[in-house]
Each structure stands twice: as structure tokens, then as C-alpha cells.
Scaffold this active site. Structure first.
Site, short mmCIF file in Angstrom:
data_model
loop_
_atom_site.label_atom_id
_atom_site.label_comp_id
_atom_site.label_asym_id
_atom_site.label_seq_id
_atom_site.Cartn_x
_atom_site.Cartn_y
_atom_site.Cartn_z
N HIS A 138 0.83 -1.21 0.00
CA HIS A 138 0.00 0.00 0.00
C HIS A 138 0.86 1.26 0.00
O HIS A 138 0.40 2.34 -0.41
CB HIS A 138 -0.93 0.00 1.22
CG HIS A 138 -2.29 0.55 0.92
ND1 HIS A 138 -2.51 1.67 0.15
CD2 HIS A 138 -3.53 0.12 1.29
CE1 HIS A 138 -3.80 1.92 0.08
NE2 HIS A 138 -4.45 0.99 0.76
N ALA A 139 2.11 1.17 0.44
CA ALA A 139 2.98 2.34 0.43
C ALA A 139 3.26 2.82 -0.99
O ALA A 139 3.63 3.98 -1.20
CB ALA A 139 4.31 2.02 1.14
#
Length: 459
Positions: A138-139
């Protein structure tokens, strides 16, 4: 003279740092089913030459400097380290394909973090199931960014020279809604300020101490590490549109949340019949896209640093309460209640506040406090949900027709007239997620029947 390598590193955004913290370490899983057997060499060649490899997030390592600050550092991509090939059936060979795939993904979600000695993404080729699994941290970006990236690598099935249509089907309606809001700016402005204050106070209280009452679907301390189970609820978009048309000015999101409200009530009636008070609140945490343009984005604009539509994690959070009601209620009432609640939420700036305050806390006080606040709000609510509109037409990957697309959590994703909701649960709390999925499916069918009866009575 060339600059030292450390000076060329790009610092992580506050949202990127948050998603890499131990408490919020999140990986997005996206399943793509294809019609024909997977050609490994073709997939490797397509990925090696794709825009994905050229994107700095997908070709960089996450490194930490001497002060513990995270940075992106460009690196060489060894494609073979990112392609995981599964040649044998998973687990019990007698299990249904969908069940085996769901077990595989749910195990990965809690037991297999992405290695930080390579860029934070993988592609699993599950050949016995004609399925491709994308695992992306998700980063690297949010669902809108990553889906826009994925579709840029696909082509339309009816016209291989064209990319899929990525404009949100609700874009024109949203523009019209903004114009109508402008025409009543004073009246709605006062209401928006009041609702923002109320919802922001509720959001802060929920982050610190207010929590849902415990039910059969409530989690416990450390639930994010408990073993998972995964089930799929399958809907037809035409059914959702029929329900939408039966409720004045409703949207597909209103119908979705009405289905969730009705479905959870049905499931709680099964797990704890007559044990709950009618009207009990269960709170959902929804992820809201905050980009000015709704829907999926033109990838060239996302990758343009000067564009107002930027790559990354650009979403806020919003509390969406639903209410338990015992059987017997008019199915369309769930949609009407959801619409009234969501309309108030959309008028407020709650999602924008959560995004801004999250960035502020992350920048000024660090990842530890920001992660704690996010963890608290997840613990104090009952479920999280998001949805992404996929392509309207059928598409292909490396010339192979796509049969379905699914993103994982409690997440609905549409594709070519269908919509699948993936429901991931802690199996010690909800041992039968397939029953939850069936409750959601039955709720929509009952709503459709009620909509048809209402239409027939008017004609």
C-alpha cells in the site's frame, strides 16, 4: 560530478511511511482470472516492457537512513524475483477452485510479508486456476493509482489497439451534482459546516475511546494477526441499478451500503438470534478517493509530477454507521437509510479532515503516534470497506481474456457488468464467511424484487 546516491533518494510521503509501520503494514491483493492457460514467458515479457517497471515506485527499494527515515532508492529489477509461479493445485485437490484461491490469498495476507530487499510488489501466476495475483504494498499507492496502472497494461477485448475505458461512470453525474451544490451554496454551506463539525468530533472520539458494542462479528486485541478466511459475494450491476432506480437520486454506493446493512443484520440473526437490540449501531470505516477527478485516472497524468492529479495515497477516511434491524423490514428501507446517511457524509469535509490531520500527525509527531491513532479507529469500528470501479468493457492481459477481477478485504470491484465483493475475516470470529456472502447476495435479490414490485404498482 555525480551526487552521492543518498542525495538522489526520494523520501517517502507521510502516507507511505504510515503503511510501512508495523501496526499498519498493508499489502493490496488483486486477483485476475483469465480464460486461457497462462503463458509465463509472455507475462514476463509484458511486465518487463510495461509502464509499471518504468514507474519509480515499482523500481525502487525502501531503505532507511542513519536516522531511521525511509526513502525510495532506484535499483535494478530482477523480474524473476518478482514472478512467483505456482504449478500445482493448492491444498486439497478436491476443493473448488474459488475456495482454493481464497484460502491461498487469505494465508498470504497474514503470513507472507513482502521482502524489503527488492521493490515491494510480486506477481503470482497460479497456473492450475488460470489466475494472476498481484501483491502490491500500500505504500506504493492507493487503489485508484494501482488500478489505473494495471489497466494501462491491459487492452480491450473487442479492440486490442485500445486501452480500457477508465472514466468513472458517475463522473458526469458528479459534475452535475457539483453545479447544483453551487447554485445553493449558502444554504448547503451552513449545513456543510455544521455537519463537518459534528462528524469531525465523532471521528476524533472514535479514534480515542468510543467503540462499537461487541457482537458476533467484533474483533479483539491483535486480530490483525489472526488467521484469515476469505469468501466472495457476487452481484450483477444490473440488479444494483434496478434497486438504485427504485430509490430517488440513489447511487450504486447507496445500494452497496444498503446491502451491507441488510446482509449483516441477516447474519447476526443467524449467529445470535434475538440477542441484539433493534437499531444497534455497527460502524464501518470507508476509504474515500479525494482526487478532484472521480474514478480511475489517466496514468500519464498520475505520473506527471506537475499534474494536479498525482500518484500515491490520496484518500481520506469516513465513518459510515449502519444499524441492525431484525427480519421483516422493507428491503428498500435499508437503501433509503443508507442514502440519507451517505448524503450527509458527502456534504461534510470529514474525509478531507482525516487526510489532513493524518498527514499533520505523521509529519509532526512521527509514524508511531499516527499508526496508533489509525490502529485505534480500526479497533473501535466493526469493519472496513472500499470499492473501485473497474473497466466497463471486457479486457485482455497479454491477449488472454479476463474473466474476473477482485481486490481483497471487504472490497467491491466492478468489471464488465459484474461486481464481486471479497470478504476477508478472522476465522476464529467469523468461521463461515461464505454465509455472510450469501446474506449479502440474498439482500440484493430481495431489494431487486421489492424494486420490481414498486415499479409494477406505479405502472
Amino acid at each position: 560530478m555525480a551526487k552521492p546516491e543518498e542525495e538522489r533518494d526520494e523520501p517517502l510521503t507521510p502516507a507511505g511511511r504510515l503503511f510501512l509501520s508495523p501496526e499498519m503494514n498493508q499489502i493490496i491483493h488483486c486477483l485476475i482470472g483469465v480464460k486461457n492457460p497462462i503463458n509465463i514467458d509472455s507475462i514476463k515479457s509484458e511486465i518487463s516492457n510495461s509502464v509499471m517497471i518504468k514507474h519509480p515506485r515499482f523500481s525502487s527499494l525502501m531503505v532507511r537512513d542513519g536516522h531511521g527515515r525511509e526513502h525510495w532508492r532506484k535499483t535494478h529489477i530482477d523480474i524473476d524475483r518478482h514472478i512467483i509461479i505456482i504449478d500445482e493445485p493448492i491444498g486439497d485437490s478436491s476443493a473448488h477452485d474459488e475456495e482454493s484461491l481464497n484460502d491461498y490469498v487469505s494465508d498470504l495476507a497474514v503470513s507472507s510479508p513482502l521482502n524489503t530487499d527488492k521493490p515491494l510488489w510480486e506477481v503470482h501466476l497460479l497456473r492450475p486456476y488460470n489466475c494472476i495475483l498481484f501483491r502490491i504494498h500500500h505504500a506504493l499507492g492507493d487503489g485508484i493509482s494501482l488500478m489505473s496502472m494495471l489497466l494501462a497494461c491491459c487492452r480491450r477485448a473487442d479492440d486490442p489497439d485500445r486501452r480500457p475505458t477508465i472514466e468513472s461512470v458517475g463522473a458526469s453525474k458528479e459534475r452535475g451534482e457539483r453545479e447544483r451544490r453551487w447554485n445553493r451554496v449558502v444554504e448547503r454551506g451552513v449545513k456543510a459546516v455544521w455537519l463537518t463539525v459534528v462528524f469531525v468530533v465523532e471521528f476524533v472520539m472514535r479514534s480515542l475511546w468510543v467503540r462499537d458494542r461487541r457482537t458476533a462479528v467484533s474483533g479483539g486485541a491483535g486480530v490483525e494477526l489472526w488467521p484469515r478466511k476469505l469468501a466472495t459475494a457476487k452481484f450483477l450491476l444490473d440488479d444494483m441499478k434496478a434497486v438504485k432506480n427504485a430509490v430517488a437520486d440513489a447511487t450504486i454506493n447507496d445500494v452497496l451500503f444498503g446491502v451491507i446493512s441488510s446482509g449483516l443484520s441477516r447474519y447476526l440473526d443467524i449467529r445470535s438470534p434475538k440477542a441484539l437490540q433493534d437499531g444497534l449501531q455497527l460502524t464501518g470505516l470507508a476509504m474515500v478517493n479525494l482526487r478532484k477527478q472521480p474514478g480511475l485516472q489517466d496514468l500519464s497524468k498520475l505520473m506527471d509530477g506537475n499534474s494536479s492529479v498525482q500518484w500515491g495515497n490520496k484518500f481520506g477516511m469516513m465513518l459510515l454507521p449502519i444499524y441492525y434491524h431484525q427480519g421483516g423490514a422493507d428491503p428498500l428501507q435499508y437503501v433509503e437509510r443508507s442514502k440519507a446517511m451517505i448524503d450527509r457524509k458527502k456534504l461534510s469535509l470529514e474525509a478531507h479532515f482525516s487526510y489532513k490531520i493524518g498527514n499533520f500527525v505523521m509529519s509532526c509527531f512521527g509514524a508511531k503516534l499516527a499508526s496508533w491513532l489509525n490502529y485505534r479507529i480500526v479497533c473501535n469500528t466493526t469493519f472496513t470497506i472500499s470499492n473501485v470501479i473497474g473497466p466497463r468493457e471486457e479486457i485482455t492481459v497479454v491477449g488472454n481474456p479476463v474473466t474476473y477481477m477482485r481486490a481483497i478485504t471487504m472490497h467491491m470491484m466492478s468489471y464488465a457488468g459484474r461486481a464481486d465483493m471479497q470478504i476477508m475475516v478472522a476465522k476464529d470470529i467469523i468461521p463461515d464467511p461464505e454465509v455472510v456472502a450469501k446474506c449479502f447476495e440474498d439482500a440484493l435479490l430481495d431489494m431487486k424484487q421489492a424494486a420490481e414490485k414498486a415499479a409494477a404498482s406505479k405502472s
